[in-house]
Design a protein around this motif. Sequence first.
Motif, PDB file in Angstrom:
ATOM      1  N   TYR A  13     -26.345   8.074   5.559  1.00  0.00           N
ATOM      2  CA  TYR A  13     -26.776   9.459   5.414  1.00  0.00           C
ATOM      3  C   TYR A  13     -28.182   9.581   4.827  1.00  0.00           C
ATOM      4  O   TYR A  13     -28.934  10.482   5.210  1.00  0.00           O
ATOM      5  CB  TYR A  13     -25.755  10.273   4.620  1.00  0.00           C
ATOM      6  CG  TYR A  13     -24.530  10.579   5.461  1.00  0.00           C
ATOM      7  CD1 TYR A  13     -24.663  11.234   6.688  1.00  0.00           C
ATOM      8  CD2 TYR A  13     -23.267  10.201   5.065  1.00  0.00           C
ATOM      9  CE1 TYR A  13     -23.567  11.498   7.481  1.00  0.00           C
ATOM     10  CE2 TYR A  13     -22.150  10.471   5.847  1.00  0.00           C
ATOM     11  CZ  TYR A  13     -22.305  11.124   7.058  1.00  0.00           C
ATOM     12  OH  TYR A  13     -21.213  11.394   7.854  1.00  0.00           O
ATOM     13  N   GLN A  16     -30.441   9.061   7.693  1.00  0.00           N
ATOM     14  CA  GLN A  16     -30.483  10.288   8.501  1.00  0.00           C
ATOM     15  C   GLN A  16     -31.417  11.307   7.861  1.00  0.00           C
ATOM     16  O   GLN A  16     -32.164  12.002   8.564  1.00  0.00           O
ATOM     17  CB  GLN A  16     -29.082  10.870   8.675  1.00  0.00           C
ATOM     18  CG  GLN A  16     -29.056  12.074   9.587  1.00  0.00           C
ATOM     19  CD  GLN A  16     -27.661  12.593   9.838  1.00  0.00           C
ATOM     20  OE1 GLN A  16     -26.657  11.976   9.471  1.00  0.00           O
ATOM     21  NE2 GLN A  16     -27.579  13.760  10.463  1.00  0.00           N
ATOM     22  N   VAL A  35     -28.455  16.400   4.506  1.00  0.00           N
ATOM     23  CA  VAL A  35     -27.172  16.362   5.212  1.00  0.00           C
ATOM     24  C   VAL A  35     -26.060  16.714   4.224  1.00  0.00           C
ATOM     25  O   VAL A  35     -26.033  16.192   3.105  1.00  0.00           O
ATOM     26  CB  VAL A  35     -26.908  14.959   5.804  1.00  0.00           C
ATOM     27  CG1 VAL A  35     -25.580  14.921   6.546  1.00  0.00           C
ATOM     28  CG2 VAL A  35     -28.043  14.513   6.720  1.00  0.00           C
ATOM     29  N   VAL A  37     -22.034  16.486   3.545  1.00  0.00           N
ATOM     30  CA  VAL A  37     -20.928  15.622   3.946  1.00  0.00           C
ATOM     31  C   VAL A  37     -19.680  16.022   3.172  1.00  0.00           C
ATOM     32  O   VAL A  37     -19.752  16.263   1.962  1.00  0.00           O
ATOM     33  CB  VAL A  37     -21.295  14.144   3.652  1.00  0.00           C
ATOM     34  CG1 VAL A  37     -20.146  13.210   3.974  1.00  0.00           C
ATOM     35  CG2 VAL A  37     -22.546  13.744   4.429  1.00  0.00           C
ATOM     36  N   GLU A  43     -19.927  14.377   8.336  1.00  0.00           N
ATOM     37  CA  GLU A  43     -21.057  15.307   8.323  1.00  0.00           C
ATOM     38  C   GLU A  43     -20.596  16.709   8.706  1.00  0.00           C
ATOM     39  O   GLU A  43     -19.913  16.898   9.711  1.00  0.00           O
ATOM     40  CB  GLU A  43     -22.131  14.845   9.302  1.00  0.00           C
ATOM     41  CG  GLU A  43     -23.307  15.786   9.384  1.00  0.00           C
ATOM     42  CD  GLU A  43     -24.346  15.353  10.405  1.00  0.00           C
ATOM     43  OE1 GLU A  43     -24.937  16.255  11.030  1.00  0.00           O
ATOM     44  OE2 GLU A  43     -24.568  14.149  10.589  1.00  0.00           O
ATOM     45  N   ALA A  46     -26.507  19.556   8.904  1.00  0.00           N
ATOM     46  CA  ALA A  46     -27.752  18.834   8.640  1.00  0.00           C
ATOM     47  C   ALA A  46     -28.912  19.728   9.034  1.00  0.00           C
ATOM     48  O   ALA A  46     -28.802  20.536   9.967  1.00  0.00           O
ATOM     49  CB  ALA A  46     -27.803  17.526   9.423  1.00  0.00           C
TER      50      ALA A  46
END
Length: 165
Positions: A13, A16, A35, A37, A43, A46
């Motif tokens: 993550y 990301q 993001v 979660v 997820e 985002a």
Amino acid sequence: MTDVELTDLDRQYLQQCVDLAAEALEAGDEPFGSVLVDAEGVELFADRNRISGGDPTRHPEFAIARWAADNLTAEQRLTATVYTSGEHCPMCAAAHARVGLGPIVYASSAANLVQWLNEWDVPAGPVAPLPVTTVAPNVPVRGPYPEFSQAIRSLQARFYGITGI
């Protein structure tokens, strides 16, 4: 610096978030990405920075807080984790705390950003770069993580036109 080791999920993550920050930079925005979660590591939402359109509140962390308030129960918000490329600004930290979101895991800290901007002679912004723990003392935080903060430093340098980084 945090003493908590990153898990594989944390790394996924945070990477990301770095990718979203790069996407923001390519779109002409400041390089930030985040993001949300859930407790199981799935997820939920985002986003990247979207301030280039003229609204300086279009931070991804603020968008997460708004989305969570509209779409999650109080319990779901409390057990959700926000991964982010940079430690929340005071506006985003306040929104995070107000909607009752859980922990924050960040790649680079506000102190990192301040140090980089000072090195590059970039003037300070209009809001004091306070740590999340000052604005929202009950929100658990982890970060920064050098394996990701160096990538964020490079993206920030590109945004400010700094070469040789």
